[in-house]
Design an enzyme around this catalytic site. Structure first.
Site, mmCIF file in Angstrom:
data_model
loop_
_atom_site.group_PDB
_atom_site.id
_atom_site.type_symbol
_atom_site.label_atom_id
_atom_site.label_comp_id
_atom_site.label_asym_id
_atom_site.label_seq_id
_atom_site.Cartn_x
_atom_site.Cartn_y
_atom_site.Cartn_z
ATOM 1 N N CYS A 132 0.864 -1.177 0.000
ATOM 2 C CA CYS A 132 0.000 0.000 0.000
ATOM 3 C C CYS A 132 0.903 1.231 0.000
ATOM 4 C CB CYS A 132 -0.893 -0.006 1.237
ATOM 5 S SG CYS A 132 0.051 0.027 2.786
ATOM 6 N N HIS A 162 4.103 1.400 11.504
ATOM 7 C CA HIS A 162 2.984 1.113 12.407
ATOM 8 C C HIS A 162 2.718 2.240 13.404
ATOM 9 C CE1 HIS A 162 4.866 -2.840 11.343
ATOM 10 N NE2 HIS A 162 3.643 -3.010 10.910
ATOM 11 N N HIS A 202 -0.254 -5.541 19.199
ATOM 12 C CA HIS A 202 0.173 -5.139 17.856
ATOM 13 C C HIS A 202 0.856 -3.774 17.942
ATOM 14 C CE1 HIS A 202 -0.052 -3.823 13.655
ATOM 15 N NE2 HIS A 202 -0.169 -5.097 13.344
ATOM 16 N N GLU A 228 0.841 -1.210 16.112
ATOM 17 C CA GLU A 228 -0.040 -0.068 15.831
ATOM 18 C C GLU A 228 -0.911 0.266 17.026
ATOM 19 O OE1 GLU A 228 -3.827 1.099 13.075
ATOM 20 O OE2 GLU A 228 -2.353 -0.232 12.157
ATOM 21 N N THR A 276 -6.008 0.093 11.831
ATOM 22 C CA THR A 276 -6.272 0.291 10.393
ATOM 23 C C THR A 276 -6.350 -1.013 9.609
ATOM 24 O OG1 THR A 276 -3.914 0.469 9.865
ATOM 25 C CG2 THR A 276 -5.072 2.525 10.393
ATOM 26 N N SER A 309 1.715 -10.259 10.402
ATOM 27 C CA SER A 309 1.039 -9.202 9.649
ATOM 28 C C SER A 309 -0.465 -9.316 9.838
ATOM 29 C CB SER A 309 1.385 -9.311 8.157
ATOM 30 O OG SER A 309 0.525 -8.512 7.377
ATOM 31 N N ASN A 344 -3.011 -7.509 8.632
ATOM 32 C CA ASN A 344 -3.865 -7.418 7.440
ATOM 33 C C ASN A 344 -3.756 -8.674 6.585
ATOM 34 O OD1 ASN A 344 -2.321 -6.688 4.676
ATOM 35 N ND2 ASN A 344 -1.178 -5.818 6.386
#
Length: 335
Positions: A21, A86, A136, A138, A177, A235, A237
């Site tokens: 991304c 992150h 995580h 993030e 996110t 990961s 996502n």
């Protein structure tokens, strides 16, 4: 190897969008450009993105990855240190300043947006509910933007059921996110059911790339005998894409980091394979996996594209005068 005519036919549904991304691309570019601008070593706090191939590629260029800033030796204090995509708690840049370190923040702008959403809730007197996965990076970074005790983490619908706030009428929420869009919708719905005055952020916290990759996998999955997601086990996502593929109708879905991880003897009879990649997975590995299938099957690749992504995030101001060439990024993007 048998001749191509003797190989079994196989169709690969190659999802688009997939892979990097804009936020991941920017973060990797920051490290590459910092190495060009300041020379090696460039230090990076934590994995710049969740992908070992990317990390090892940057190490080969002269990046050194550390867990904490105190690992940077005295003689290298003038060299830049990069914070991962992150995001980090506020205490990290404060620590860098206290140590007289020169830092470059590679936090994804969409993660920074969530930080601002959380801070706005708190500034307006709301207790913040963060929907995300404990531990995580993030989540640690987002919670670290606010004073201790002003954020509560909710992971599941069960957590939403059990949550008891001090003031049920004065709550605001944000989300990590990289979550499953469908799972998160269920958690939010339950929270709103329990707390009707719950305030949403001004814009959706789940980023466009997460949503787009999940939507492409949803559309490609029905009828797939196997769905492969290229990505790392840490990961978020990427793991969500595996779940999405199964829910959307794939008979089997696996997370793989490289073609070498595929157990060809365990695949059984397959005719249709879905293929996508998490937002931290480089395109060179997607190509590697397609070539591995071509060596074993009479392979046809069909593009299963839902939307074209055009997002682009600028690198840090200090690096914008440095030229970034195709060769600089070939280790992840291919030639």
């Amino acid at each position: 190897m048998a001749s191509t005519t003797a190989l079994s036919p196989l169709t690969i549904r190659l999802c688009g969008p997939r892979g990097f991304c804009a936020g991941v691309d920017r973060a990797i570019q920051i490290v590459v450009l910092a190495l060009k601008a300041y020379g090696a070593p460039v230090y990076v706090r934590h994995e710049i993105v969740h992908n070992r191939y990317v990390v090892e590629g940057l190490e080969a260029k002269g990046a050194i990855f550390v867990e904490e800033l105190d690992e940077i030796p005295e003689e290298h204090r003038a060299q830049p240190v990069v914070f991962s995509a992150h995001g980090v708690p506020k205490s990290v840049p404060e620590d860098a300043v206290a140590r007289s370190l020169f830092y470059l923040d590679a936090t994804c702008p969409l993660v920074s947006k969530v930080h601002k959403q959380a801070m706005r809730h708190q500034r307006l007197g709301r207790h913040v509910i963060l929907i995300g996965h404990a531990g995580h990076p993030e989540v640690i970074g987002t919670m670290g933007q606010l004073p201790e005790g002003s954020v509560s983490l909710v992971e599941t619908v069960e957590d939403a059921d059990a949550y008891v706030p001090a003031d049920p009428d004065n709550l605001g929420f944000v989300t990590q996110t990289t979550l499953s869009v469908d799972d998160t919708a269920g958690v939010i719905a339950r929270l709103k059911e329990r707390f009707p005055n719950l305030t949403a952020p001004a814009a959706d916290s789940i980023c466009y790339a997460t949503t787009n990759r999940q939507e492409a996998v949803k559309q490609a999955a029905p009828g797939c005998d196997l769905f492969l997601i290229v990505g790392a086990p840490n990961s978020s996502n990427s793991k969500r894409l595996v779940e999405v593929a199964l829910r959307a109708g794939a008979k089997k879905s696996l997370l793989v980091q490289r073609a070498a991880e595929i157990d060809w003897n365990e695949l059984g009879e397959i005719r249709t394979v879905g293929l996508s990649a998490g937002a931290s997975a480089p395109e060179v590995i997607v190509d590697e996996i397609i070539e591995a299938f071509r060596a074993r099957y009479k392979t046809t690749v069909e593009l299963a594209e839902t939307v074209e992504e055009t997002e682009h995030f600028l690198v840090n101001r200090e690096l914008r005068n440095m030229e970034l060439t195709t060769a600089d990024m070939a280790f992840v993007n291919g030639e």
